[in-house]
Motif scaffolding. Structure first.
Motif, mmCIF file in Angstrom:
data_model
loop_
_atom_site.group_PDB
_atom_site.id
_atom_site.type_symbol
_atom_site.label_atom_id
_atom_site.label_comp_id
_atom_site.label_asym_id
_atom_site.label_seq_id
_atom_site.Cartn_x
_atom_site.Cartn_y
_atom_site.Cartn_z
ATOM 1 N N MET A 46 -100.455 -36.058 -0.235
ATOM 2 C CA MET A 46 -101.662 -35.230 -0.105
ATOM 3 C C MET A 46 -101.720 -34.193 -1.219
ATOM 4 N N SER A 48 -102.477 -35.112 -4.427
ATOM 5 C CA SER A 48 -102.223 -35.744 -5.721
ATOM 6 C C SER A 48 -103.357 -36.629 -6.222
ATOM 7 N N THR A 51 -104.763 -35.615 -9.723
ATOM 8 C CA THR A 51 -103.890 -35.793 -10.892
ATOM 9 C C THR A 51 -103.583 -37.265 -11.163
ATOM 10 N N ILE A 52 -103.522 -38.077 -10.114
ATOM 11 C CA ILE A 52 -103.402 -39.520 -10.349
ATOM 12 C C ILE A 52 -104.654 -40.000 -11.087
ATOM 13 N N LEU A 54 -106.518 -38.200 -13.000
ATOM 14 C CA LEU A 54 -106.456 -37.697 -14.372
ATOM 15 C C LEU A 54 -105.600 -38.597 -15.261
ATOM 16 N N GLY A 55 -104.443 -39.011 -14.747
ATOM 17 C CA GLY A 55 -103.589 -39.898 -15.550
ATOM 18 C C GLY A 55 -104.293 -41.198 -15.890
ATOM 19 N N GLN A 77 -103.481 -28.771 -4.749
ATOM 20 C CA GLN A 77 -103.227 -28.780 -6.203
ATOM 21 C C GLN A 77 -104.470 -28.230 -6.910
ATOM 22 N N GLY A 79 -104.838 -25.984 -9.041
ATOM 23 C CA GLY A 79 -104.690 -25.833 -10.491
ATOM 24 C C GLY A 79 -105.072 -27.074 -11.263
ATOM 25 N N SER A 80 -105.134 -28.214 -10.564
ATOM 26 C CA SER A 80 -105.494 -29.455 -11.264
ATOM 27 C C SER A 80 -106.911 -29.383 -11.827
ATOM 28 N N VAL A 82 -108.104 -26.961 -13.538
ATOM 29 C CA VAL A 82 -107.876 -26.444 -14.893
ATOM 30 C C VAL A 82 -107.167 -27.490 -15.749
ATOM 31 N N THR A 83 -106.194 -28.157 -15.167
ATOM 32 C CA THR A 83 -105.445 -29.180 -15.909
ATOM 33 C C THR A 83 -106.378 -30.291 -16.386
ATOM 34 N N SER A 87 -107.158 -31.203 -20.330
ATOM 35 C CA SER A 87 -106.761 -32.505 -20.888
ATOM 36 C C SER A 87 -107.828 -33.085 -21.804
ATOM 37 N N GLY A 88 -109.069 -32.645 -21.629
ATOM 38 C CA GLY A 88 -110.150 -33.142 -22.475
ATOM 39 C C GLY A 88 -110.782 -34.439 -22.011
ATOM 40 N N ARG B 50 -98.551 -37.842 -27.228
ATOM 41 C CA ARG B 50 -99.593 -36.896 -26.830
ATOM 42 C C ARG B 50 -99.027 -35.934 -25.782
ATOM 43 N N CYS B 55 -100.132 -27.747 -14.688
ATOM 44 C CA CYS B 55 -99.841 -26.441 -14.084
ATOM 45 C C CYS B 55 -98.589 -26.474 -13.223
ATOM 46 N N GLU B 59 -98.319 -31.819 -9.994
ATOM 47 C CA GLU B 59 -99.395 -32.388 -10.817
ATOM 48 C C GLU B 59 -98.812 -33.404 -11.804
ATOM 49 N N GLY B 62 -98.220 -36.885 -10.500
ATOM 50 C CA GLY B 62 -99.463 -37.647 -10.362
ATOM 51 C C GLY B 62 -99.981 -38.131 -11.701
ATOM 52 N N VAL B 63 -99.990 -37.253 -12.680
ATOM 53 C CA VAL B 63 -100.492 -37.640 -14.008
ATOM 54 C C VAL B 63 -99.609 -38.745 -14.596
ATOM 55 N N GLY B 66 -100.555 -42.007 -12.952
ATOM 56 C CA GLY B 66 -101.830 -42.539 -13.429
ATOM 57 C C GLY B 66 -101.717 -43.123 -14.826
ATOM 58 N N LEU B 67 -100.986 -42.443 -15.678
ATOM 59 C CA LEU B 67 -100.787 -42.961 -17.039
ATOM 60 C C LEU B 67 -100.054 -44.296 -16.996
#
Lengths: 187, 173
Positions: A46, A48, A51-52, A54-55, A77, A79-80, A82-83, A87-88, B50, B55, B59, B62-63, B66-67
């Motif tokens: 819970m 995530s 961010t998953i 985002l990846g 999360q 703060g994600s 902002v993350t 990341s762009g 890269r 934060c 996080e 998870g990132v 996903g990557l």
């Protein structure tokens, strides 16, 4: 709107996007036929989903990624937001099912229920677009336009309280991870 | 005055960076760490994979996942306290969901003149027992002679389809 109404509209209008649902959106998402090879559930982690997503968005910039988040989940999360902006990425579409409750654990109210504003939080974090949609007919009308927006985009969906036991799809995340990886790593 | 013999010595950032490049790492997902400061500065400057700043370590898990699902070859760079902070996602994502999760962990507040067992910092002493409790394989880099740990840990993460940790025992140079 009812959660099922929102799920049905998003399923119908998914347009091949990679999907990352979490918590009480997982079961109806599967029921709507969306538990496919481009879907991974954030069920046992819970918080995530964002961010998953985002990846995946970073890894696959030519595809759209939709996150079906919960308000209680995203608070875990926060703060994600902002993350994601930092990341762009421009291909992340963040749908927040907002009922003000931790539904999976028995509909306990969220801390600060009703006192914070998802659209304002997203905009203050730097999301390109953020809007609140309260009615199913508005979601149906606006979803095609949402997909045309440059991300990251946050859509707050006002969801009615649901009672009854929590429902889970029961698909192991490991199986989904392997499936999505196989699909995307070779495409 | 007694000479103090360092137990751990720093490895030049360019040496570690070359090893990471050789592994084909595409993204470094990072919560800043003082022990890897020079290495992080190198990556933040755009040299190598890269850099993806996050934060929190939750996080980061998870990132990283996903990557990986998206066909990339990521790793994480955090400090010892970050492992303690992210046990839930380490469990749910890296372990239970079988995501290769190669992590460099700096031993923040480690006294390089003492062994791990002699450290006053609980975070330093408890890092390896915590990893052991969760069945996470780990290697130490206590000096330049241990650089091979990076390749060993990276390969283990992909073989096991799970987490592996390299512990950076002294500030990188």
């Amino acid at each position: 709107m009812e959660r099922q109404e929102a799920i049905d509209i998003l399923a119908e209008g998914r347009r091949g996007a990679i999907s990352v649902p979490t918590m009480q959106s997982v079961f109806p998402w599967h029921e709507a036929g969306q538990g496919d090879i481009l879907n991974v559930d954030a069920s046992q982690c819970m918080g995530s989903a964002s961010t998953i997503g985002l990846g995946l968005a970073l890894a696959q910039p030519s595809r759209k990624v939709m996150v079906l988040d919960g308000d209680g989940s995203l608070l875990m999360q926060l703060g994600s937001l902002v993350t994601i902006v930092a990341s762009g990425v421009n291909n992340l579409y963040h749908f927040v099912f907002a009922n003000g409750l931790n539904q999976s654990t028995g509909n306990q109210p969220l801390p600060g229920q009703g006192a914070f504003d998802w659209v304002a939080l997203a905009k203050a974090s730097g999301y390109k677009h953020a809007l609140k949609i309260a009615e199913a007919e508005d979601l149906l009308e606006q979803l095609p336009h949402v997909w045309e927006l440059e991300g990251p985009v946050l859509i707050e969906l006002t969801i009615a309280r649901e009672d009854g036991p929590a429902r889970w799809a029961g698909v192991p995340m490991a199986r989904q991870v392997a499936s999505v990886h196989e699909q995307l790593a070779t495409s | 005055m007694t000479d103090v013999q360092a137990v751990a010595t720093g490895v030049p950032a360019e040496v570690i960076a070359a090893e990471i490049d050789a592994l084909g790492i595409t993204h470094v997902v990072c919560v800043p760490d003082s022990f890897q400061r020079t290495l992080i500065a190198r990556w933040q400057a755009g040299n190598g994979p890269r850099f993806v700043g996050v934060c929190t370590e939750d996080e980061g898990m998870g990132v990283n996942a996903g990557l990986y699902m998206g066909g990339q070859n990521p790793m994480m760079c955090i400090q010892n306290n970050g492992i303690f902070a992210s046990i839930n996602t380490l469990k749910a994502i890296a372990l239970d969901a079988n995501v290769p999760t190669f992590i460099m962990v700096g031993q923040f507040q480690r006294d390089v003149n003492k062994t791990i067992e002699e450290q006053s910092s609980r975070a330093v002493r408890m890092l390896e027992p915590t990893l052991d409790a969760w069945g996470v394989p780990h290697w130490r880099i206590e000096g330049p002679e241990d650089i091979g740990a990076l390749k060993a840990a990276y390969e283990r993460a992909w073989t096991d389809q799970g987490p592996s940790v390299v512990i950076i025992g002294a500030p990188t140079l």
